[in-house]
Write an enzyme that holds these catalytic residues in place. Structure first.
Site, mmCIF file in Angstrom:
data_model
loop_
_atom_site.group_PDB
_atom_site.id
_atom_site.type_symbol
_atom_site.label_atom_id
_atom_site.label_comp_id
_atom_site.label_asym_id
_atom_site.label_seq_id
_atom_site.Cartn_x
_atom_site.Cartn_y
_atom_site.Cartn_z
ATOM 1 N N CYS A 60 -11.966 -36.538 33.603
ATOM 2 C CA CYS A 60 -11.185 -36.249 34.818
ATOM 3 C C CYS A 60 -10.356 -37.437 35.289
ATOM 4 C CB CYS A 60 -12.118 -35.805 35.937
ATOM 5 S SG CYS A 60 -13.198 -34.461 35.433
ATOM 6 N N ASN A 88 -11.609 -26.834 38.873
ATOM 7 C CA ASN A 88 -11.571 -28.194 38.340
ATOM 8 C C ASN A 88 -10.893 -28.173 36.969
ATOM 9 O OD1 ASN A 88 -12.112 -30.670 37.194
ATOM 10 N ND2 ASN A 88 -14.271 -30.716 37.782
ATOM 11 N N HIS A 99 -8.744 -36.004 42.729
ATOM 12 C CA HIS A 99 -9.295 -35.095 41.722
ATOM 13 C C HIS A 99 -10.012 -33.951 42.451
ATOM 14 C CE1 HIS A 99 -11.364 -33.456 38.368
ATOM 15 N NE2 HIS A 99 -12.549 -33.942 38.693
HETATM 16 O O1 UT7 Z 1 -15.061 -33.290 37.583
HETATM 17 C C1 UT7 Z 1 -16.170 -34.029 37.221
HETATM 18 C C2 UT7 Z 1 -17.005 -34.322 38.392
HETATM 19 N N1 UT7 Z 1 -17.681 -33.136 38.786
HETATM 20 C C3 UT7 Z 1 -18.175 -33.057 39.975
HETATM 21 O O2 UT7 Z 1 -18.013 -33.975 40.750
HETATM 22 C C4 UT7 Z 1 -18.995 -31.831 40.299
HETATM 23 C C5 UT7 Z 1 -20.225 -32.256 41.002
HETATM 24 N N2 UT7 Z 1 -21.175 -31.224 41.311
HETATM 25 C C6 UT7 Z 1 -20.925 -30.176 42.146
HETATM 26 O O3 UT7 Z 1 -19.819 -29.920 42.543
HETATM 27 C C7 UT7 Z 1 -22.108 -29.395 42.626
HETATM 28 O O4 UT7 Z 1 -23.298 -30.096 42.344
HETATM 29 C C8 UT7 Z 1 -22.195 -27.960 42.035
HETATM 30 C C9 UT7 Z 1 -21.108 -27.088 42.611
HETATM 31 C C10 UT7 Z 1 -22.098 -28.036 40.527
HETATM 32 C C11 UT7 Z 1 -23.541 -27.347 42.400
HETATM 33 O O5 UT7 Z 1 -23.687 -27.324 43.819
HETATM 34 P P1 UT7 Z 1 -25.041 -27.821 44.478
HETATM 35 O O6 UT7 Z 1 -24.923 -27.615 45.911
HETATM 36 O O7 UT7 Z 1 -25.256 -29.245 44.002
HETATM 37 O O8 UT7 Z 1 -26.095 -26.829 43.882
HETATM 38 P P2 UT7 Z 1 -27.375 -27.143 43.012
HETATM 39 O O9 UT7 Z 1 -26.975 -27.549 41.641
HETATM 40 O O10 UT7 Z 1 -28.247 -28.069 43.796
HETATM 41 O O11 UT7 Z 1 -28.024 -25.711 42.961
HETATM 42 C C12 UT7 Z 1 -28.474 -25.064 44.150
HETATM 43 C C13 UT7 Z 1 -28.901 -23.654 43.774
HETATM 44 C C14 UT7 Z 1 -29.795 -23.616 42.541
HETATM 45 O O12 UT7 Z 1 -30.762 -22.599 42.742
HETATM 46 P P3 UT7 Z 1 -32.269 -22.977 43.176
HETATM 47 O O13 UT7 Z 1 -32.760 -23.869 42.076
HETATM 48 O O14 UT7 Z 1 -32.127 -23.686 44.483
HETATM 49 O O15 UT7 Z 1 -32.910 -21.651 43.249
HETATM 50 C C15 UT7 Z 1 -28.866 -23.197 41.450
HETATM 51 O O16 UT7 Z 1 -29.519 -22.519 40.410
HETATM 52 O O17 UT7 Z 1 -27.740 -22.874 43.449
HETATM 53 C C16 UT7 Z 1 -27.947 -22.256 42.184
HETATM 54 N N3 UT7 Z 1 -26.652 -22.072 41.533
HETATM 55 C C17 UT7 Z 1 -25.892 -20.993 41.714
HETATM 56 N N4 UT7 Z 1 -26.070 -19.879 42.458
HETATM 57 C C18 UT7 Z 1 -25.104 -18.962 42.440
HETATM 58 C C19 UT7 Z 1 -26.028 -22.915 40.678
HETATM 59 N N5 UT7 Z 1 -24.847 -22.384 40.302
HETATM 60 C C20 UT7 Z 1 -24.769 -21.180 40.934
HETATM 61 C C21 UT7 Z 1 -23.795 -20.173 40.942
HETATM 62 N N6 UT7 Z 1 -23.995 -19.095 41.709
HETATM 63 N N7 UT7 Z 1 -22.652 -20.273 40.225
#
Ligand code: UT7
Length: 346
Positions: free
Chosen positions: A113, A303, A273
């Site tokens: 990125c 992204n 970004h």
């Molecule tokens: O470009 C390179 C750099 N990239 C970034 O900077 C991206 C960084 N990361 C993020 O933007 C976020 O961490 C995400 C959007 C990827 C995830 O958001 P989050 O708030 O950190 O969620 P999480 O990974 O902590 O997951 C929370 C819950 C989980 O369920 P449980 O374990 O709490 O039951 C996940 O399984 O959300 C669940 N989950 C989803 N639910 C519905 C993960 N993806 C999804 C989804 N739909 N697509």
């Protein structure tokens, strides 16, 4: 002092729009979750004829048209990409052929990125050495080809697109004022993708087993079909990447502001970004820059890795938001890890 200055911008987004509602049918997710947790409402998916080099070339043509620069005048082509359709020739050489930049030398940067910002830094240094040159810096990705469409943790996040800028010389105080770039290979396993060709396996292409792209049509229903190249998908530990991205970008911004002798509130525009809207709002608060001054288009494109920054530059530019003399801050964070920040006087 001679500085690299952006003389023209261009971008190209593939035609096909994949909405959150459509993703609800592919994986266990919801429009509500995607919108609230990421800010993404839609993303583009490249179809036949929209391979990485093709969309990069179209963005480049638009940037050259704005700059009033002919292809023969381009001395160097730098493409930031991790999803070129070929390993060799480089995406930059494919672009060179596509646009007819016969006098250029061309190469790719693999910095995920942060690729476009790495490219701008290189271009600035080249311009300082050779002020009469014109340099094309491009960020282009076809991430839909490398996403596991059965993994809700990643498939909702990424999209395809390309952006470009023509860099020339300026000695009036405009241009790239300061850049701070970093990487840390120790954390590479938090966000990675094994080596593999980046052709979209769902559409075929002239390079893919010599199938004719012209006879195949992109079919979103095929996105859910299983693939056998497990290792070549994008893998991400989202929460860990999120935490690292916030801290690293804040740190690089502090350092670049210090180098430029500026403070956050003096910045007119942040063109960051686009990985997660929560990261962007956090940056604005931290810098004391109001939300309205942070350019956001993640809701439309998701992204697009190396392409987010040049697409943001082009959209902000074409919307007339950037006034001559404005202080523009850009920053990025991506796989590697790689990250950095740059300040440009527009
Ligand atoms: O470009 C390179 C750099 N990239 C970034 O900077 C991206 C960084 N990361 C993020 O933007 C976020 O961490 C995400 C959007 C990827 C995830 O958001 P989050 O708030 O950190 O969620 P999480 O990974 O902590 O997951 C929370 C819950 C989980 O369920 P449980 O374990 O709490 O039951 C996940 O399984 O959300 C669940 N989950 C989803 N639910 C519905 C993960 N993806 C999804 C989804 N739909 N697509």
């Amino acid at each position: 002092m001679i500085r690299g200055v952006i003389e023209g911008t261009g971008s190209y987004l593939p035609e096909y729009r994949l909405t959150n509602d459509q993703l609800e049918k592919l994986v266990d997710t919801s429009d509500e979750w995607i919108t609230a947790r990421t800010g993404i409402g839609c993303r583009r998916v490249a179809g036949p004829g929209e391979e990485t080099s093709k969309i990069a070339a179209e963005a480049a043509r638009r940037a050259m048209a704005m700059a009033g620069v002919e292809a023969e005048e381009i001395a160097t082509i730098i493409v930031g990409t991790i999803t070129s359709e070929m390993t060799m020739p480089s995406c930059a050489c494919l672009v060179q052929k596509e646009i007819g930049a016969i006098n250029a030398y061309a190469f790719d940067i693999s910095a995920a990125c942060t690729g476009f910002i790495y490219g701008l830094e290189l271009a600035d240094k080249m311009i300082k050495a050779y002020p009469d040159r014109k340099i094309l810096v491009i960020g282009a990705e076809n991430l839909s080809a490398r996403v596991d469409w059965q993994d809700r943790n990643t498939c909702v996040l990424f999209g395809d697109g390309a952006g470009a800028a023509v860099i020339g010389a300026d000695d009036s105080g405009r241009g790239i004022l300061a850049t701070k770039l970093f990487s840390d290979g120790r954390l590479g396993d938090l966000l990675y993708m094994n080596a593999a060709p980046s052709l979209n396996p769902y559409i075929g292409s002239p390079y893919n087993k010599r199938k004719s792209a012209k006879t195949e049509v992109f079919d979103p229903a095929r996105l859910g079909s299983p693939r056998d190249d497990e290792g070549s998908y994008i893998k991400m530990a989202g929460r860990e990447v999120f935490k690292n991205a916030v801290l690293a970008m804040e740190d690089s911004i502090d350092k670049v502001l210090e180098e430029a002798g500026l403070s956050g509130p003096e910045i007119d525009w942040i063109l960051p970004h686009q990985a997660n809207i929560r990261i962007l709002h956090n940056l604005g608060e931290r810098l004391g820059v109001p939300k309205e001054k942070i350019f956001i288009n993640i809701h439309k494109y998701g992204n697009t890795s190396a392409a987010t920054v040049p697409i943001a530059f082009d959209e902000a530019n074409r919307q007339g938001l950037l006034k001559r003399g404005d202080l523009v801050l850009t920053c990025a964070f991506g796989g590697g890890f790689t990250w950095g920040a740059e300040i440009i006087r527009w």
